[in-house]
Design an enzyme around this catalytic site. Structure first.
Site, mmCIF file in Angstrom:
data_model
loop_
_atom_site.group_PDB
_atom_site.id
_atom_site.type_symbol
_atom_site.label_atom_id
_atom_site.label_comp_id
_atom_site.label_asym_id
_atom_site.label_seq_id
_atom_site.Cartn_x
_atom_site.Cartn_y
_atom_site.Cartn_z
ATOM 1 N N GLU A 122 -31.937 33.472 -43.729
ATOM 2 C CA GLU A 122 -31.661 33.324 -45.158
ATOM 3 C C GLU A 122 -32.940 33.364 -45.980
ATOM 4 O O GLU A 122 -33.012 34.060 -47.001
ATOM 5 C CB GLU A 122 -30.935 31.995 -45.390
ATOM 6 C CG GLU A 122 -30.659 31.700 -46.857
ATOM 7 C CD GLU A 122 -30.096 30.297 -47.050
ATOM 8 O OE1 GLU A 122 -29.543 30.042 -48.129
ATOM 9 O OE2 GLU A 122 -30.230 29.475 -46.123
ATOM 10 N N SER A 133 -25.298 38.524 -38.711
ATOM 11 C CA SER A 133 -25.876 38.732 -37.393
ATOM 12 C C SER A 133 -25.363 40.044 -36.831
ATOM 13 O O SER A 133 -24.165 40.334 -36.912
ATOM 14 C CB SER A 133 -25.514 37.583 -36.457
ATOM 15 O OG SER A 133 -25.869 37.890 -35.116
ATOM 16 N N ALA A 178 -34.071 47.447 -37.477
ATOM 17 C CA ALA A 178 -35.309 46.724 -37.151
ATOM 18 C C ALA A 178 -35.032 45.300 -36.692
ATOM 19 O O ALA A 178 -35.972 44.550 -36.424
ATOM 20 C CB ALA A 178 -36.239 46.706 -38.372
ATOM 21 N N LYS A 193 -43.595 48.366 -25.474
ATOM 22 C CA LYS A 193 -43.209 47.490 -24.355
ATOM 23 C C LYS A 193 -41.944 47.988 -23.651
ATOM 24 O O LYS A 193 -41.571 47.463 -22.598
ATOM 25 C CB LYS A 193 -43.030 46.059 -24.865
ATOM 26 C CG LYS A 193 -44.347 45.439 -25.324
ATOM 27 C CD LYS A 193 -44.151 44.088 -25.955
ATOM 28 C CE LYS A 193 -45.491 43.492 -26.371
ATOM 29 N NZ LYS A 193 -46.217 44.307 -27.368
ATOM 30 N N LEU A 221 -50.582 44.830 -37.031
ATOM 31 C CA LEU A 221 -51.442 43.750 -37.503
ATOM 32 C C LEU A 221 -50.744 42.935 -38.577
ATOM 33 O O LEU A 221 -50.172 43.487 -39.511
ATOM 34 C CB LEU A 221 -52.741 44.331 -38.074
ATOM 35 C CG LEU A 221 -53.728 44.903 -37.064
ATOM 36 C CD1 LEU A 221 -54.849 45.617 -37.794
ATOM 37 C CD2 LEU A 221 -54.288 43.817 -36.171
ATOM 38 N N GLY A 222 -50.812 41.622 -38.431
ATOM 39 C CA GLY A 222 -50.295 40.748 -39.475
ATOM 40 C C GLY A 222 -48.810 40.499 -39.411
ATOM 41 O O GLY A 222 -48.264 39.806 -40.273
ATOM 42 N N VAL A 275 -50.985 38.492 -32.990
ATOM 43 C CA VAL A 275 -52.155 37.765 -32.509
ATOM 44 C C VAL A 275 -53.154 37.420 -33.617
ATOM 45 O O VAL A 275 -53.788 36.362 -33.580
ATOM 46 C CB VAL A 275 -52.831 38.577 -31.381
ATOM 47 C CG1 VAL A 275 -53.475 39.849 -31.910
ATOM 48 C CG2 VAL A 275 -53.846 37.740 -30.647
ATOM 49 N N THR A 291 -55.590 35.529 -23.647
ATOM 50 C CA THR A 291 -54.949 35.361 -22.332
ATOM 51 C C THR A 291 -55.812 35.883 -21.190
ATOM 52 O O THR A 291 -55.846 35.296 -20.111
ATOM 53 C CB THR A 291 -53.580 36.065 -22.297
ATOM 54 O OG1 THR A 291 -53.757 37.451 -22.601
ATOM 55 C CG2 THR A 291 -52.634 35.437 -23.306
ATOM 56 N N ARG A 348 -49.424 35.438 -19.955
ATOM 57 C CA ARG A 348 -48.159 34.729 -20.135
ATOM 58 C C ARG A 348 -47.047 35.422 -19.347
ATOM 59 O O ARG A 348 -47.214 36.572 -18.917
ATOM 60 C CB ARG A 348 -47.808 34.694 -21.629
ATOM 61 C CG ARG A 348 -48.839 33.956 -22.467
ATOM 62 C CD ARG A 348 -48.552 34.096 -23.957
ATOM 63 N NE ARG A 348 -48.619 35.494 -24.378
ATOM 64 C CZ ARG A 348 -48.396 35.899 -25.633
ATOM 65 N NH1 ARG A 348 -48.070 35.013 -26.559
ATOM 66 N NH2 ARG A 348 -48.476 37.177 -25.953
#
Length: 623
Positions: A313, A343, A365, A411, A450-451, A456, A473, A541
């Protein structure tokens, strides 16, 4: 009042010039006084002619502290035209007795006196400001780049009394510039001499003013300067400097994105216009980092309607209010903008939205994206990332959406974690349904931004603010990076190339070592790594791998018209195979998390254990 005084002073100089011109014409003999008495009755008319021309050319409006060649030329032209008019009057015997020689000599004298008066004030003002800054021991700046941008910055700092910094000189890599002076400032030499100049001149800041330089050169210069432990600012372009907002607003502190080694992103706005303008568009995850930037950029192309969907929200409200402010300020032309809390897991809710609007495009997205969190919540990742995406794919096909663009990730390539595996399965579903659907289904795959939320850099900044340590890490871990606006602009550009079934791969530039990134963020924050702020290694991780990839070996690459966008050769999966895989995933949701992870490994052939991927290669494998 000031303009009137300047006009009177210029007119008085005209009268004085005629007196001196008469004296010169008669070699200072006593007879020149007698001759001057005969012509002085014409001087009021001569002064009036000059006064009128001064008003026409606005010489009384000149700001003497900022006088330039243009203003100096205005004085010369006004005097020259006045001289021509006076000569014409002399030849017409309206000014009898005035020698043409005296008219010519007076032109030279008055022009010289007026220019000297103006430029003397500018030099005096500049010298006084300079001396004041030296005495007050203000910030001392070196400008890197002696081109047009550097010149504009230096001039503004020298002449603007509101800017208190002192410019000590220039650094420029052009060997021909060494030893030259610009605005009275020395060009000391190239970057090799920069540390010495900083020390000798007690410089406190370097402004990198090379907006037109090659991106690799700019990056090298910025990194070199940053490593010297001095404050660094830069400028985007010469055009920004020339705008009315001034140097102060054009200069900005160095950002981590400046240190990414990648050419400037170029997109074809006309092509994007054709797929966005006057179209009805849905953006899922509209409140997130990528989703909200998609909304901003899509809005700038003038859609017919834009529907924003998000489960958060607060995030959805923020982007909705941002658009409303832009509508009110006139920065955007108003269009139908609808925000819906929903959702993507709820197919019925999505169906109501799809049935109400006839979408031309869907930008998807919405996703759970945090790698470590999803390792501990694989069932939630499957529900949201896979089953939620399946709902959108089904409805886009059912309601004849022209194009569906799925935001994917590096990924998804040989995934070693739950999040990457769910994203890879999305690509598989997308390429499967594209074979039978009228909708063009495509995915865009890129690395870290970035951001973005949870990325990170904000984490490093938070840790620095708390005094450290900054946590990394692994010392060898690398990632690909791009700014959010860059990534989104390429997503839109890739959508213009879509025929259906493609996975677009964005060129992310050179990979960045996270350790170096951490060091740079510390330096940009004004601290010295390992001295002011410590860096600690915490270990990889769950699900994390050392090296991200953008392409699976079997996919191959095809070029597009944009050098930063490639197409992976499609790997098709049958509809029956995908349906069977979804049933396997749904069944795993009724058991424990381990079953969900195993189900993902069963349906995503490239899903491998992170511990295997991160094992150091043997000497034979490296060969």
């Amino acid at each position: 009042m000031r303009s009137f005084i300047l006009l009177i002073v210029d007119v008085l100089i005209v009268i004085v010039s005629y007196f001196f011109a008469t004296a010169i014409r008669f070699d200072l003999q006593e007879s020149f006084i007698e001759y001057f008495q005969t012509i002085k009755s014409f001087l009021p008319y001569i002064a009036l002619i000059h006064g009128i021309l001064y008003k026409v050319f606005k010489t009384d409006k000149t700001v003497w502290s900022r006088i330039s060649v243009d203003e100096a030329l205005s004085v010369i032209v006004a005097n020259f035209i006045s001289m021509i008019i006076i000569i014409v009057f002399r030849l017409a015997r309206l000014f009898p007795g005035i020698s043409i020689g005296i008219i010519l000599i007076s032109f030279g004298i008055m022009t010289l006196l007026q220019e000297i008066m103006r430029f003397s004030y500018r030099v005096y003002r500049r010298k006084s400001l300079r001396n004041k800054r030296i005495l007050n021991k203000n910030e001392r700046i070196i400008i890197y780049g002696a081109g047009s941008a550097g010149h504009l910055i230096a001039r503004e700092f020298i002449e603007n009394p509101n800017l208190t910094e002192y410019i000590v000189g220039f650094i420029d890599d052009n060997p021909e510039m060494k030893g030259k002076t610009i605005l009275g400032l020395t060009v000391f030499g190239n970057r090799k001499i920069l540390p010495k100049v900083i020390q000798e001149q007690s410089a406190t800041e370097v402004i990198v003013a090379m907006p037109s330089a090659d991106y690799k050169k700019r990056k090298q210069i910025m990194q070199h300067t940053l490593n010297l432990g001095i404050k660094v600012r830069t400028v985007g372009s010469v055009q920004n400097l020339m705008k009315d907002n001034g140097v102060e607003n054009s200069l900005r502190s160095l950002e981590i994105s400046d240190l990414l080694e990648r050419p400037e992103i170029q997109v074809d706005c006309s092509e994007i216009n054709t797929i966005i303008t006057d179209k009805t568009i849905l953006v899922t995850g509209a409140g997130g980092s990528i989703g909200s930037e998609l909304v901003r950029q899509i809005a700038s192309y003038g859609p017919k309607a834009l529907v924003l969907v998000d489960i958060s929200e607060t995030a959805l409200y923020d982007i909705q209010q941002e658009l409303e402010m832009k509508f009110r300020s006139g920065d955007l032309d108003r269009f139908d903008c609808v925000a819906r809390i929903a959702s993507i897991r709820e197919e019925d809710t999505l169906e109501r939205i799809f049935s109400k609007y006839s979408f031309d495009m869907v930008f998807h997205a919405a996703a759970h994206k945090h790698v470590p969190l999803m390792e501990y919540a694989p069932k939630e990742a499957i529900k949201n990332n896979i089953l939620g995406t399946r709902n959108l794919l089904k409805l886009s096909d059912k309601y004849n959406v022209k194009q569906f663009v799925n935001v994917s990730t590096d990924k998804a390539v040989n995934p070693t974690n739950v999040m990457g595996a769910t994203k890879r399965f999305n690509e598989m579903m997308l390429q499967s349904i594209n074979q039978t659907s009228q909708t063009n289904f495509v995915a865009v795959r890129f690395g870290n931004v970035l951001g973005s939320n949870g990325s990170v850099v904000p984490l490093f900044q938070k840790q620095i603010k708390q005094g450290g340590p900054v946590t990394v890490t692994h010392p060898d871990i690398i990632r690909y990076f791009m700014t959010i606006p860059e990534a989104v602009s390429l997503i839109l550009q890739a959508a213009t190339y879509a025929d259906g079934g493609e996975i677009f791969v964005l060129d992310m530039g050179e990979p960045v070592k996270i350790l170096q990134l951490a060091e740079n963020v510390i330096k940009l924050s004004g601290y010295e790594p390992y001295v002011d702020i410590e860096i600690e290694f915490t270990g990889l991780r769950p699900g994390e791998k050392l090296f991200e990839e953008l392409l699976m070996a079997e996919e191959g690459l095809q070029k597009t018209e944009n050098d930063l966008i490639y197409i992976a050769n499609p790997i098709y999966f049958s509809e029956e195979e995908i349906k069977k895989s979804i049933k396997t995933l749904e069944k795993s949701l009724t058991v424990g998390p381990d079953a969900a992870i195993q189900a993902l490994k069963n349906v995503v052939p490239t899903f491998v254990d992170a511990n295997v991927v991160n094992q150091p290669k043997t000497e034979k494998e490296e060969q």
